[in-house]
Motif scaffolding. Structure first.
Motif, PDB file in Angstrom:
ATOM      1  N   THR A   1       0.342   6.398  -4.440  1.00 26.53           N
ATOM      2  CA  THR A   1       0.560   5.303  -3.819  1.00 26.53           C
ATOM      3  C   THR A   1      -0.498   4.212  -4.269  1.00 26.53           C
ATOM      4  O   THR A   1      -1.662   4.237  -4.815  1.00 26.53           O
ATOM      5  CB  THR A   1       0.484   5.149  -2.201  1.00 26.53           C
TER       6      THR A   1
ATOM      7  N   LYS B   1       0.699  -1.310  -0.021  1.00 27.81           N
ATOM      8  CA  LYS B   1       0.002  -0.128  -0.220  1.00 27.81           C
ATOM      9  C   LYS B   1       0.788   1.243  -0.036  1.00 27.81           C
ATOM     10  O   LYS B   1       0.383   2.392  -0.623  1.00 27.81           O
ATOM     11  CB  LYS B   1      -1.004  -0.222   1.186  1.00 27.81           C
ATOM     12  N   ASP B   2       1.907   1.285   0.767  1.00 28.19           N
ATOM     13  CA  ASP B   2       2.905   2.345   0.721  1.00 28.19           C
ATOM     14  C   ASP B   2       3.840   2.434  -0.452  1.00 28.19           C
ATOM     15  O   ASP B   2       4.441   3.508  -0.772  1.00 28.19           O
ATOM     16  CB  ASP B   2       3.586   2.292   1.847  1.00 28.19           C
TER      17      ASP B   2
END
Length: 757
Positions: A241, A231-232
């Motif tokens: 992102t 996710k990051d």
């Protein structure tokens, strides 16, 4: 006019989408699967059967069709060489999955990869011809390297397609932008190869890749699947992102028909425990996107909730009652196939399809500290047929359940005020210990239980740390009452060890304690139908029980053996109704490969002796490579293959679930439910990696079985441990105390000495 036509086109498109959605919903309503289409989830074999063989090797790919559900997709990570040849290789960096550093030690290079300066050997620095002498290796250290000597060559995309003709072919393009920076066009390669190779699925984590290639394939092109990274991580085309893109699935739908996401998008994990599942799959299905989950491997760290059982993890993604993913990307397609085809939609009331006993080992000791109320309760809930009690005796004669006579093995006694009671007992062990007979039951109750971690030191695998000290110790009486009140249990097994020492040196009669407690619990007067089995490694103990009762007796053979003489079996039949042997007495192993199968089970059964085998565990390190890091494969090979009568296990749920799997009823079982061929993997191990020949295991003879009778109970030396108040007194839980007159005498001596001070 153009605006009116556009409006009509948009209206027509909306009607078609609505009709398609209605059709899909109707299809799903008739199907047990909660996938987008209602079809069973697809199995995608990442690099072939890469959990066993080197990723992307020809054998890894070919092994899939032999072990997996029909239609399993072969996954190829496409990389480009300097001369624009497309190869199937796990990464653009080559050192981890090949021996390239040995062949070209001076051709290491540095490039910016995803914005990070990275040193390695890169595919773009080598023509395909240069790679002819570069061979694949196993890139994950926890897996066997015994197949690397087979010199697996790097294959082109075309090689895999033409040689294996896969039922489904999935190409993954991980670094399109990187190749473009070095004047290599992945799109050009794919469009060219698609003229001779059928590409069923095409995935990438880069939005621009799909924008550039999307319209160039035509209607009969592959399904496009957008791959989400963590996710990051930042997607290079949009500079957003992946977590942000996950909130805009309608945008993803404009260029892809499906998405591939890490498992954590669906089942988040915190401190290696599952959190409640998200609505991600349902949201994606509402947007018309198929959802494929990645990161499945039997030998990776699983959430503790799965009890080290990879099959349980698959089921949580495909059969949880709320949703089903549309496919799973796995290094072990056999286990994924089994989960989808054999174990999904069984329901809690599915009937048993095979007859064998599921016997607990100290309860569900893989999930809770062994021999505690929690371990026994879970074993019953998980479907154990028989729960077991490893009998120990306290200093005041209370029989109770604990995995070891040495309290240090399964309690916190070494951190307690009783740590100074350590004694050396050569008859029991070579090292000093704090033994159960050194503490009164009231003192033992103040201790905390400790979960067993058999693979913590060598492999740093720990069981359920949140519950590592949970539960309460139980007396034999408590254990028997718990079993009697269960409607699902078939029986109990009481293991009695060290009886000779306890009689001779401690004045404690374990045999009498067991018989008295069984009587008090109503097991001797037929008020319960629960079977009672008494187990021991000592024939003298079983002979004594045979003399005094009609309970079933079970002889445990501790040593790993290869055979047993007929005369020894005849002797065993005189005092035992069944036999327990170790797994390696059925399938001998060397360096974690099975080397064959003994005839021990068959021979014992010929003499009408059922055979129970221990200890089955879910941790992948407990299984030989032949069982593919899958506890269910191991159970199947012992039950269906070797024909054993019962499994003794730390994880009763795994064995109990196996009994109900739907594939066992089929006339022609699928390949993932066929017992493994003993020593089968040794046929493909490279000659230089074959395990050395080992000395044969021993054969049990009459002399190994025959023992002198148990000695009489010897009066104990006086002790300061508090004793009972009167002859025949019962403890609050109903247990009869042992060696009472001796303890009374000790108490009187201490009391008199106090009066004389």
């Amino acid at each position: 006019m153009h605006g009116l036509q556009a409006s009509k086109f948009l209206l027509l498109a909306l009607i078609l989408i609505q009709l398609l959605s209605t059709q899909l919903f109707a299809q799903r309503s008739k199907s047990p699967w909660q996938t987008l289409t209602g079809d069973a989830p697809r199995i995608i074999a990442r690099g072939g059967f890469s959990g066993l063989l080197p990723d992307s090797s020809i054998d890894a790919y070919s092994f899939v069709s032999q072990t997996s559900v029909p239609g399993t997709l072969l996954w190829c990570d496409v990389q480009l060489t300097k001369d624009a040849i497309g190869i199937c290789f796990p990464d653009v960096k080559m050192m981890n999955a090949s021996h390239i550093q040995d062949v070209y030690p001076k051709r290491k290079n540095s490039y910016l990869l995803n914005g990070v300066l990275t040193q390695d050997w890169f595919t773009i620095d080598f023509n395909f011809k240069d790679l002819n002498t570069v061979f694949l290796k196993q890139g994950i250290l926890s897996r066997s390297d015994a197949f690397e000597g087979n010199n697996y060559a790097i294959s082109t995309v075309k090689d895999i397609s033409t040689q294996l003709k896969p039922e489904g072919f999935w190409l993954n393009v991980q670094h399109d932008a990187f190749y473009a920076q070095h004047n290599l066009s992945m799109s050009s390669f794919l469009l060219s190869i698609s003229k001779t190779v059928i590409i069923d699925y095409l995935s990438s984590p880069e939005v621009n890749f799909f924008r550039n290639i999307g319209s160039r394939f035509g209607r009969k092109g592959p399904k496009f699947v957008f791959r989400f990274l963590e996710k990051d991580d930042v997607e290079v085309s949009t500079n957003q992102t992946y977590g942000s893109l996950a909130g805009n699935l309608t945008f993803v739908k404009t260029f892809a028909s499906g998405i591939l996401v890490p498992k954590s998008y669906i089942w988040p994990v915190e401190s290696q425990y599952l959190l409640p599942h998200t609505s991600f799959v349902q949201d994606a299905h509402k947007a018309g996107l198929e959802v494929y989950a990645s990161g499945f491997a039997n030998d990776f760290d699983l959430a503790y909730n799965y009890s080290f059982d990879p099959l349980a993890e698959y089921l949580s993604f495909v059969d949880n009652g709320d949703f089903s993913v549309d496919g799973v990307l796995s290094d072990f397609p056999l286990t994924a196939s089994s989960a989808v085809d054999c174990f999904s939609h069984l329901g809690s009331n599915a009937s048993s399809q095979v007859d064998f006993l599921v016997i607990s080992k100290n309860g569900a000791s893989g999930d809770y500290p062994g021999c505690t109320d929690l371990a026994y309760t879970k074993a019953i809930k998980d479907g154990a047929d028989v729960i077991d009690c490893s009998l120990q005796m306290s200093s005041d004669g209370i029989p109770f359940c604990l995995s070891s006579i040495n309290l240090g093995d399964s309690t916190n006694v070494v951190q307690s005020p009783f740590r100074n009671r350590s004694t050396a007992v050569p008859e029991i062990g070579s090292l000093p210990g704090i033994y159960s007979f050194s503490l009164a039951w009231s003192e033992i109750q103040t201790l905390r239980p400790a979960i067993e971690n058999p693979y913590s030191r060598e492999f740093t695998l720990f069981r359920n740390p949140r519950e590592k000290s949970s539960g309460k110790f139980v007396t034999l009486s408590d254990f028997l009452n718990l079993a009697k009140n269960s409607s699902s249990l078939a029986g109990v097994l009481i293991s009695v060890e060290n009886a000779t020492y306890l009689r001779e040196k401690q004045g404690l009669d374990a045999v009498k304690a067991v018989l008295d407690t069984l009587t008090e619990a109503g097991y001797s007067n037929k008020t319960t139908t629960t079977r009672v089995m008494i187990q021991s490694t000592n024939s003298s103990v079983l002979v004594e029980f045979k003399k005094q009762s009609r309970y079933e007796t079970v002889y445990k053979v501790e040593e790993v053996i290869r055979d047993i003489l007929d005369s020894a079996i005849e002797d065993i039949k005189k005092f035992a109704d069944a036999v327990v042997i170790r797994k390696t007495s059925v399938f001998p192993t060397s360096e974690s490969f099975t080397t064959g199968q003994t005839k021990l089970v068959e021979r014992l059964q010929k003499f009408q002796l059922p055979v129970y085998v221990e200890v089955f565990r879910n941790e992948f390190v407990s299984q030989p490579w032949d069982f593919f890091a899958d506890a269910t494969v191991e159970i199947n090979s012992h039950v269906t293959g070797a024909g054993i009568n019962g499994t003794i296990t730390d994880f009763p749920l795994t064995a109990a679930r196996y009994k109900r799997n739907s594939c066992l009823t089929r006339k022609d079982p699928p390949p993932y439910m066929i017992p493994v061929q003993p020593a089968g993997l040794l046929t493909i191990v490279s000659p230089a990696s074959l395990p050395p020949a080992e000395a044969p295991n021993p054969v049990i003879t009459d002399a190994d079985v025959t023992e002198p009778p148990l000695p009489p109970v010897t009066a104990r030396a006086p002790t300061t441990t508090p004793g009972p108040q009167s002859t025949g007194e019962k403890t609050p839980n109903g247990q009869t105390r042992v060696a009472q007159s001796l303890l009374l005498s000790a108490f009187a001596t201490v009391f008199a000495s106090l009066l004389l001070v």
